[in-house]
Design an enzyme around this catalytic site. Structure first.
Site, PDB file in Angstrom:
ATOM      1  CB  CYS A  20      -0.678   2.203   3.951  1.00  0.00           C
ATOM      2  SG  CYS A  20      -1.645   1.803   3.057  1.00  0.00           S
ATOM      3  CG  ASP A  21       3.042   1.466   4.382  1.00  0.00           C
ATOM      4  OD1 ASP A  21       2.716   1.560   5.754  1.00  0.00           O
ATOM      5  OD2 ASP A  21       2.924   0.498   3.789  1.00  0.00           O
ATOM      6  CB  CYS A  59      -1.013  -0.091   1.447  1.00  0.00           C
ATOM      7  SG  CYS A  59      -2.230   0.862   1.240  1.00  0.00           S
TER       8      CYS A  59
END
Ligand code: NAP
Length: 309
Positions: A134-135, A131
């Site tokens: 997300c990261d 992701c």
């Protein structure tokens, strides 16, 4: 006893929740381990009708939940551990507790597919991720080369997003043509920061001994040539697998684990309906999942009406 239990809170589950709640069925909606579903890990959703300026995936799902709750849906954080569908009412075990239901809507979605490498497992969250939203902004990826694996819309989206942070984004794809939609493919290949690596597969991720990602080992599938590509992160976007393990052997599914709907959203078990990515390996869009959620809600409502006549 619950009239309707909805398993999953992605687009399918929450749309089913809006409809069954508006039908005064007060559905119990179980989030599973990923409240809001996969769309919460997307940045801007540009193709959901009604949002010409695009909408943040997390915001879209939050608003769907609010809409369902406004009409009486009860959204509960919980994971279904077991189901008993052999007799009515159905019985679910949710975090150790028994829940009885007259109807169930399965909207359990799909999870990220893994490459299946041992090093991928060992370096997950240490540079290997599924992701970018997300990261991608983590310090370890800033101004560093990163690798995205895949050739679909997800891989393109991840690669484009990562151009904000990484020094260069290598897009490693096993063929020499992207599967992604034309608009995404064009945008991706036009980015000066994205370097496609065609006809190649990742055979290993280094370096488990250092406990962080330093490079990937690649194999060219046409020439069989092997190489190493230095990078600080590996973003894997090679599709999804349906979250249907719980229903194996009970609900009819295809050889890949996708539930096969019959007559609209019905399954082979009367009173159990299905919607969204766990039953769709063809379209897999937010809007089609929402549409299937609506169908499942209407089918469940009609089933209950007939049952209680
Ligand atoms: P996808 O379309 O199934 O693409 C998966 C990609 O991963 C393919 O390019 C595939 O290669 C590759 N792949 C699969 N298994 C692999 C393996 N073991 N090793 C290496 N490569 C592998 O999946 P997706 O990109 O997640 O998209 C899923 C659905 O969501 C699609 O319908 C897509 O349109 C939609 N989506 C839309 C948007 C958007 O519109 N903005 C964004 C994200 C997703 P091959 O091409 O060789 O098969």
């Amino acid at each position: 006893m619950e009239k309707v239990v909805i398993i999953g809170t992605g687009c399918a589950g929450l749309t089913a929740a809006v409809y069954t709640a508006r039908a005064n069925l007060s559905p119990l909606v179980l989030t599973g381990s990923m409240p809001g579903g996969l769309l919460t890990t997307t940045s801007i959703v540009e193709n959901f009708p009604g949002f010409p300026e695009g909408v943040d995936g997390y915001e879209l799902m939050t608003r769907m939940q609010q809409q369902a709750e406004k009409f009486g849906a009860r959204v509960k954080f919980g994971t279904v551990e077991a189901v008993k569908l052999s007799s009515s009412p159905f019985e679910l075990t949710v975090d150790g507790e028994a829940v009885q239901a007259q109807t169930i809507i399965i909207a359990s979605g799909a999870s990220h597919r893994h490459l299946g490498l041992e090093s991928e497992r060992q370096l997950e969250k240490k540079g290997v991720t599924y992701c970018a939203t997300c990261d991608g902004a983590l310090p370890m990826f800033r101004n560093q080369p990163v690798v995205v694996v895949g050739g679909g819309d997800s891989a393109c989206e991840e690669a484009l997003y990562l151009t904000r942070f990484a020094s260069v984004v290598y897009l490693v794809h096993r063929r020499d043509q992207l599967r992604a939609s034309k608009i995404m493919a064009e945008r991706t290949l036009a980015s000066p920061k994205i370097k496609p690596v065609w006809d190649s597969v990742v055979t290993d991720i280094l370096d488990v001994r250092q406990d962080k990602v330093t490079a990937v080992k690649l194999k060219n599938v046409k020439s069989n040539a092997e190489s190493e590509l230095a990078c600080a992160g590996v973003f894997i976007a090679i599709g999804h697998v349906p979250n249907t393990q719980l229903f194996q052997g009970v609900i009819t599914m295809d050889e890949n684990g996708y539930i096969i709907p019959q007559r609209g959203s019905a399954t082979n078990v009367p009173g159990v309906f299905v919607a969204g990515d766990c039953a769709d390996h063809v379209y897999r869009q937010a809007i089609t999942a929402a549409g299937m959620g609506c169908m499942a809600a209407i089918d469940a409502e009609r089933y209950l009406a007939a049952l209680n006549q």
